[in-house]
Design a protein around this motif. Structure first.
Motif, PDB file in Angstrom:
ATOM      1  N   MET A  58       0.840  -1.123   0.151  1.00  0.00           N
ATOM      2  CA  MET A  58      -0.066  -0.074  -0.057  1.00  0.00           C
ATOM      3  C   MET A  58       0.984   1.294  -0.058  1.00  0.00           C
ATOM      4  N   HIS A  59       0.362   2.289  -0.720  1.00  0.00           N
ATOM      5  CA  HIS A  59       1.070   3.547  -0.520  1.00  0.00           C
ATOM      6  C   HIS A  59       0.669   4.436   0.709  1.00  0.00           C
ATOM      7  N   LEU A  60       0.950   5.455   1.051  1.00  0.00           N
ATOM      8  CA  LEU A  60       0.524   6.134   2.152  1.00  0.00           C
ATOM      9  C   LEU A  60      -1.003   6.541   2.274  1.00  0.00           C
ATOM     10  N   MET A  61      -1.622   7.128   1.383  1.00  0.00           N
ATOM     11  CA  MET A  61      -2.862   7.628   1.283  1.00  0.00           C
ATOM     12  C   MET A  61      -3.757   6.432   1.284  1.00  0.00           C
ATOM     13  N   GLU A  62      -3.323   5.115   0.666  1.00  0.00           N
ATOM     14  CA  GLU A  62      -4.233   3.998   0.845  1.00  0.00           C
ATOM     15  C   GLU A  62      -4.204   3.484   2.247  1.00  0.00           C
ATOM     16  N   ILE A  63      -3.164   3.611   2.973  1.00  0.00           N
ATOM     17  CA  ILE A  63      -3.148   3.321   4.379  1.00  0.00           C
ATOM     18  C   ILE A  63      -3.871   4.427   5.240  1.00  0.00           C
ATOM     19  N   VAL A  64      -4.027   5.581   5.000  1.00  0.00           N
ATOM     20  CA  VAL A  64      -4.759   6.467   5.796  1.00  0.00           C
ATOM     21  C   VAL A  64      -6.108   6.440   5.363  1.00  0.00           C
ATOM     22  N   ASP A  65      -6.321   6.077   4.014  1.00  0.00           N
ATOM     23  CA  ASP A  65      -8.060   5.970   3.908  1.00  0.00           C
ATOM     24  C   ASP A  65      -8.546   4.735   4.602  1.00  0.00           C
ATOM     25  N   VAL A  66      -7.803   3.382   4.598  1.00  0.00           N
ATOM     26  CA  VAL A  66      -8.465   2.357   5.515  1.00  0.00           C
ATOM     27  C   VAL A  66      -8.376   3.001   6.948  1.00  0.00           C
ATOM     28  N   MET A  67      -7.583   3.639   7.527  1.00  0.00           N
ATOM     29  CA  MET A  67      -7.844   4.291   8.987  1.00  0.00           C
ATOM     30  C   MET A  67      -9.060   5.240   9.273  1.00  0.00           C
ATOM     31  N   GLU A  68      -8.922   6.055   8.069  1.00  0.00           N
ATOM     32  CA  GLU A  68     -10.272   6.773   8.212  1.00  0.00           C
ATOM     33  C   GLU A  68     -11.714   6.116   8.039  1.00  0.00           C
ATOM     34  N   GLU A  69     -11.719   5.280   7.113  1.00  0.00           N
ATOM     35  CA  GLU A  69     -13.036   4.574   6.889  1.00  0.00           C
ATOM     36  C   GLU A  69     -13.278   3.625   8.355  1.00  0.00           C
ATOM     37  N   GLY A  70     -12.161   3.159   8.795  1.00  0.00           N
ATOM     38  CA  GLY A  70     -12.238   2.307  10.140  1.00  0.00           C
ATOM     39  C   GLY A  70     -12.884   3.273  11.268  1.00  0.00           C
ATOM     40  N   THR A  71     -12.393   4.297  11.427  1.00  0.00           N
ATOM     41  CA  THR A  71     -12.672   5.185  12.593  1.00  0.00           C
ATOM     42  C   THR A  71     -13.896   5.774  12.506  1.00  0.00           C
ATOM     43  N   LYS A  72     -14.286   6.080  11.313  1.00  0.00           N
ATOM     44  CA  LYS A  72     -15.709   6.757  11.034  1.00  0.00           C
ATOM     45  C   LYS A  72     -16.706   5.910  11.290  1.00  0.00           C
ATOM     46  N   LYS A  73     -16.483   4.501  11.182  1.00  0.00           N
ATOM     47  CA  LYS A  73     -17.340   3.421  11.567  1.00  0.00           C
ATOM     48  C   LYS A  73     -17.388   2.882  13.083  1.00  0.00           C
ATOM     49  N   GLY A  74     -16.389   3.741  13.390  1.00  0.00           N
ATOM     50  CA  GLY A  74     -16.347   3.200  15.157  1.00  0.00           C
ATOM     51  C   GLY A  74     -15.573   2.201  15.324  1.00  0.00           C
ATOM     52  N   LEU A  75     -14.682   1.593  14.598  1.00  0.00           N
ATOM     53  CA  LEU A  75     -14.012   0.337  14.749  1.00  0.00           C
ATOM     54  C   LEU A  75     -12.726   0.621  15.490  1.00  0.00           C
ATOM     55  N   ASP A  76     -11.951  -0.179  16.170  1.00  0.00           N
ATOM     56  CA  ASP A  76     -10.803  -0.314  16.654  1.00  0.00           C
ATOM     57  C   ASP A  76      -9.806  -0.588  15.477  1.00  0.00           C
ATOM     58  N   VAL A  77      -8.858   0.449  15.249  1.00  0.00           N
ATOM     59  CA  VAL A  77      -7.811   0.234  14.203  1.00  0.00           C
ATOM     60  C   VAL A  77      -6.528   0.144  14.677  1.00  0.00           C
ATOM     61  N   VAL A  78      -5.858  -0.842  14.338  1.00  0.00           N
ATOM     62  CA  VAL A  78      -4.312  -0.772  15.032  1.00  0.00           C
ATOM     63  C   VAL A  78      -3.213  -0.668  13.886  1.00  0.00           C
ATOM     64  N   ARG A  79      -2.354   0.075  13.859  1.00  0.00           N
ATOM     65  CA  ARG A  79      -1.171   0.255  12.756  1.00  0.00           C
ATOM     66  C   ARG A  79      -0.045  -0.530  13.521  1.00  0.00           C
ATOM     67  N   LEU A  80       0.121  -1.801  13.268  1.00  0.00           N
ATOM     68  CA  LEU A  80       1.338  -2.538  13.700  1.00  0.00           C
ATOM     69  C   LEU A  80       2.578  -2.190  12.716  1.00  0.00           C
ATOM     70  N   GLN A  81       3.652  -1.636  13.556  1.00  0.00           N
ATOM     71  CA  GLN A  81       4.851  -1.177  13.228  1.00  0.00           C
ATOM     72  C   GLN A  81       5.961  -2.139  13.783  1.00  0.00           C
ATOM     73  N   THR A  82       7.160  -2.331  12.790  1.00  0.00           N
ATOM     74  CA  THR A  82       8.206  -3.150  13.651  1.00  0.00           C
ATOM     75  C   THR A  82       8.855  -2.565  14.651  1.00  0.00           C
ATOM     76  N   GLY A  83       9.385  -3.177  15.544  1.00  0.00           N
ATOM     77  CA  GLY A  83      10.443  -2.754  16.575  1.00  0.00           C
ATOM     78  C   GLY A  83       9.635  -1.481  17.335  1.00  0.00           C
ATOM     79  N   ASP A  84      10.192  -0.484  17.440  1.00  0.00           N
ATOM     80  CA  ASP A  84       9.308   0.754  17.900  1.00  0.00           C
ATOM     81  C   ASP A  84       9.447   1.697  16.711  1.00  0.00           C
ATOM     82  N   PHE A  85       8.394   2.180  16.517  1.00  0.00           N
ATOM     83  CA  PHE A  85       7.900   3.239  15.475  1.00  0.00           C
ATOM     84  C   PHE A  85       8.850   4.455  15.627  1.00  0.00           C
ATOM     85  N   SER A  86       9.316   4.789  16.944  1.00  0.00           N
ATOM     86  CA  SER A  86      10.188   6.147  16.960  1.00  0.00           C
ATOM     87  C   SER A  86      11.442   6.193  16.095  1.00  0.00           C
TER      88      SER A  86
END
Length: 253
Positions: A58-86
């Motif tokens: 996925m590219h960046l906007m596709e990722i954010v689109d999924v996030m936006e759609e999920g949160t608008k539906k009141g769903l719990d969304v996790v962005r799981l990233q390797t190690g520590d994302f910082s």
């Protein structure tokens, strides 16, 4: 509206996700995971009906689109990233786009691979009277590095160093560190997939490590650890010295 939980997956061992991160992952309705980097066995923690998205495709906007759609539906969304994302987690570009769309988020830190690597070989980066600082950096590649942060500039300090995303250019890394000031006898450890079942450990010095890495067939997903903290010189800390007094214990004369 619900929010997105950024969760650090840890360095590879599926038990090295934090308890909070595990709970968020287990409760998620949607999980967007870094498929090219995380241990996919972590997805066994997800509930069967969770929608899973591999962000490697996925590219960046596709990722954010999924996030936006999920949160608008009141769903719990996790962005799981390797190690520590910082650290080299590309979180900033995601959160900036999320802020533009009013997507709420929070962050649960993870265990970084530089911590997992040190634990795998049973060492610490800060050794009394040897090294009291750690530089976390990378070699310039497709992503440029400011000249003031080049390996040769950092090498002037001759302190402990953890070098990410650079093992494919190990010969150039060695060259830059030597030019910067590390002696050729400086100890080096290269840890491939720290804490994963297939972890590899290669040890040497700046004089020998490039050949050793080539012989081991390591081309990516490895950390380069450099510095005298890996050597034989060692001094005990004063904290537990019998003659050292502090607020919890009186030293023995």
């Amino acid at each position: 509206m619900s929010k997105v939980h950024f969760v650090g997956a840890g360095p590879g061992d599926v038990e090295l996700i934090t308890l909070k991160g595990y709970k968020q992952l287990a409760a998620a309705d949607i999980v967007i995971y870094a498929g090219s980097l995380i241990n996919k066995e972590l997805l066994s923690y997800c509930k069967p009906e969770a929608a899973l998205y591999d962000s490697a495709t996925m590219h960046l906007m596709e990722i954010v689109d999924v996030m936006e759609e999920g949160t608008k539906k009141g769903l719990d969304v996790v962005r799981l990233q390797t190690g520590d994302f910082s650290i080299y987690g590309s979180i900033r570009e995601q959160t900036e786009e999320m802020k533009k769309r009013g997507i709420a988020f929070d962050c649960t830190p993870g265990v970084s691979s530089f911590l997992g690597a040190a634990s795998s070989i049973g060492t610490e980066y800060t050794v009394p009277e040897v090294s009291q600082s750690l530089i976390i950096t990378r070699m310039a590649g497709r992503t440029p590095v400011p000249e003031r942060e080049s390996l040769r500039r950092f090498a002037e300090h001759r302190t402990s160093m953890a070098i990410f995303l650079s093992v494919q250019g190990i010969e150039e890394v060695v060259k830059e560190l030597l030019v910067g000031g590390y002696p050729s006898s400086t100890p080096v450890a290269v840890i491939y997939k720290a804490t994963w079942p297939e972890e590899k450990q290669v040890f040497g010095t700046l004089e020998t490590i490039a050949q050793a890495v080539q012989e081991a067939g390591i081309r990516k997903t490895a950390l380069i650890l450099v510095g005298d903290f890996l050597g034989e010189e060692f001094y005990y800390s004063k904290l537990y010295h019998s003659h050292f007094s502090h607020e919890y214990r009186e030293g023995i004369e």
